[in-house]
Design a protein around this motif. Structure first.
Motif, mmCIF file in Angstrom:
data_model
loop_
_atom_site.group_PDB
_atom_site.id
_atom_site.type_symbol
_atom_site.label_atom_id
_atom_site.label_comp_id
_atom_site.label_asym_id
_atom_site.label_seq_id
_atom_site.Cartn_x
_atom_site.Cartn_y
_atom_site.Cartn_z
ATOM 1 N N UNK A 145 0.842 -1.201 0.000
ATOM 2 C CA UNK A 145 0.000 0.000 0.000
ATOM 3 C C UNK A 145 0.878 1.252 0.000
ATOM 4 N N UNK A 146 2.010 1.189 0.705
ATOM 5 C CA UNK A 146 2.937 2.321 0.688
ATOM 6 C C UNK A 146 3.605 2.451 -0.673
ATOM 7 N N UNK A 147 4.043 1.325 -1.235
ATOM 8 C CA UNK A 147 4.710 1.355 -2.542
ATOM 9 C C UNK A 147 3.773 1.833 -3.649
ATOM 10 N N UNK A 148 2.474 1.621 -3.462
ATOM 11 C CA UNK A 148 1.497 2.050 -4.479
ATOM 12 C C UNK A 148 1.246 3.555 -4.440
ATOM 13 N N UNK A 161 0.125 5.401 -1.460
ATOM 14 C CA UNK A 161 -0.859 5.878 -0.493
ATOM 15 C C UNK A 161 -0.182 6.237 0.828
ATOM 16 N N UNK A 162 -0.717 7.266 1.488
ATOM 17 C CA UNK A 162 -0.224 7.659 2.812
ATOM 18 C C UNK A 162 -1.160 7.211 3.928
ATOM 19 N N UNK A 163 -2.429 7.033 3.599
ATOM 20 C CA UNK A 163 -3.442 6.744 4.616
ATOM 21 C C UNK A 163 -3.991 5.335 4.430
ATOM 22 N N UNK A 164 -4.254 4.653 5.551
ATOM 23 C CA UNK A 164 -4.878 3.335 5.516
ATOM 24 C C UNK A 164 -5.938 3.243 6.609
ATOM 25 N N UNK A 191 -8.871 -13.214 -3.647
ATOM 26 C CA UNK A 191 -8.159 -12.878 -4.874
ATOM 27 C C UNK A 191 -6.730 -13.410 -4.806
ATOM 28 N N UNK A 192 -6.110 -13.654 -5.967
ATOM 29 C CA UNK A 192 -4.717 -14.101 -5.973
ATOM 30 C C UNK A 192 -3.818 -13.049 -5.322
ATOM 31 N N UNK A 193 -2.787 -13.443 -4.599
ATOM 32 C CA UNK A 193 -1.968 -12.490 -3.842
ATOM 33 C C UNK A 193 -1.242 -11.447 -4.695
ATOM 34 N N UNK A 194 -1.001 -11.769 -5.954
ATOM 35 C CA UNK A 194 -0.283 -10.816 -6.804
ATOM 36 C C UNK A 194 -1.209 -9.855 -7.548
ATOM 37 N N UNK A 195 -2.503 -10.012 -7.387
ATOM 38 C CA UNK A 195 -3.454 -9.172 -8.136
ATOM 39 C C UNK A 195 -3.602 -7.749 -7.592
ATOM 40 N N UNK A 196 -3.644 -7.533 -6.261
ATOM 41 C CA UNK A 196 -4.001 -6.197 -5.756
ATOM 42 C C UNK A 196 -3.002 -5.086 -6.063
ATOM 43 N N UNK A 252 -1.742 0.529 -7.652
ATOM 44 C CA UNK A 252 -0.850 1.538 -8.243
ATOM 45 C C UNK A 252 -1.550 2.284 -9.378
ATOM 46 N N UNK A 253 -2.256 1.538 -10.223
ATOM 47 C CA UNK A 253 -2.987 2.191 -11.324
ATOM 48 C C UNK A 253 -4.097 3.092 -10.784
ATOM 49 N N UNK A 254 -4.797 2.620 -9.735
ATOM 50 C CA UNK A 254 -5.881 3.414 -9.159
ATOM 51 C C UNK A 254 -5.347 4.706 -8.556
#
Length: 303
Positions: A40-43, A45-48, A282-287, A292-294
């Motif tokens: 989530x950080x690498x994508x 985002x700052x907030x979770x 979902x598969x672990x590599x999907x999110x 990142x695109x979102x």
């Protein structure tokens, strides 16, 4: 050359464990919490959000260390309630809420997302109770939600934001309006989930424009209109609908998020807008690539 995209400077964008296929505190189908935090950080985002209580470390010292070293901050915790059952469920509800509220407060967050209980099981589809509340149940729901808002504010300094949700009693435009009209704005605000509201036939922009002062928090999500039409036609429960891909990657679904964000910015208040793309399982590599695109897409909208 200046950008033509308006800056949504009052919107704070984040994501949640839900966008990584996390629905339960512990489930072998879900990615480990360390991987979620890394990705989530690498994508970008700052907030979770905390997600299901117990998925992330519940020790505030450890969680603060884990989030801080990744540059992350917590925007909210989430609780599940069945307050239409009246005062008899209060003690059980508070036992669930208090631990989560304490961790939420310790992490510096100010919001508690409140999800009403499902009238049918989100995994099995079993009908648990009538999908329509009686007048007495409506009174219990609104009164007990106000009580929750008061207690959470007094004891933890948090604001509750109630999340209209598919397969719950607070779902459609009619029921959301009824709920808001019957609750005290000083105690109860709304977490508008754009995907769930569209799933239930609602118009997010119209809701923001009509009940702007009640919008306390946003979840950004889209539905695939073709899959949704099949889900509605065949009365598919929410869990299996998610498995069919009813919640889809922006900007491929509905509602369009740019008008929602523009309407939210016009409220002239600080708002969190947390991406939540239901993808269990979902598969672990999907999110991660989707996240990142979102994030890139939301930046193109000015957020």
């Amino acid at each position: 050359m200046t950008s033509s995209v308006p800056s949504l400077n009052r919107i704070r964008v984040g994501s949640a464990p839900d966008s990584w296929g996390v629905w339960f505190p512990d489930d072998p189908q879900q990615v480990p919490w360390q991987r979620f935090l890394d990705e989530v950080a690498d994508a970008g985002y700052e907030w979770i959000e905390l997600g299901p209580y117990g998925y992330l470390p519940s020790d505030p010292v450890r969680l603060a260390e884990e989030t801080a070293r990744r540059g992350l901050k917590v925007s909210a915790g989430t609780v599940f309630t069945g307050l239409h059952h009246g005062p008899s469920v209060w003690e059980k509800t508070w036992a669930h809420v208090s631990d989560i509220a304490a961790l939420t407060r310790a992490m510096g967050a100010e919001h508690l997302v409140v999800i009403p209980s499902f009238w049918r099981d989100d995994k099995t589809g079993e009908v648990l109770e009538d999908r329509t509340l009686t007048p007495e149940q409506w009174r219990d729901l609104t009164a007990q939600t106000e009580r929750l808002g008061h207690e959470v504010r007094e004891r933890y300094g948090l604001k509750i934001v109630v999340h209209p949700h598919a397969d719950t009693h607070v779902d459609s435009e009619e029921n959301v309006g009824r709920f808001l009209d019957a609750t005290d704005p000083a105690l109860v605000s709304l977490c508008l989930d754009t995907g769930h509201y569209a799933y239930c036939g609602g118009d997010s922009v119209k809701l923001i424009e009509t009940y702007g002062e009640r919008i306390g928090y946003l979840h950004l999500k889209q539905v695939d209109p073709d899959i949704l039409a099949e889900v509605v036609a065949h009365e598919v429960p929410f869990g299996p609908a998610v498995g069919r891909g009813v919640m889809c990657e922006p900007p491929s679904g509905i509602p369009a998020l740019e008008p929602v964000l523009t309407a939210a910015q016009a409220l002239d208040v600080e708002l969190f807008a947390i991406v939540e793309q239901d993808m269990y399982p979902c598969p672990p590599d999907k999110p991660f690539p989707i996240a990142r695109r979102t994030r890139r897409f939301l930046r193109s909208c000015g957020a």
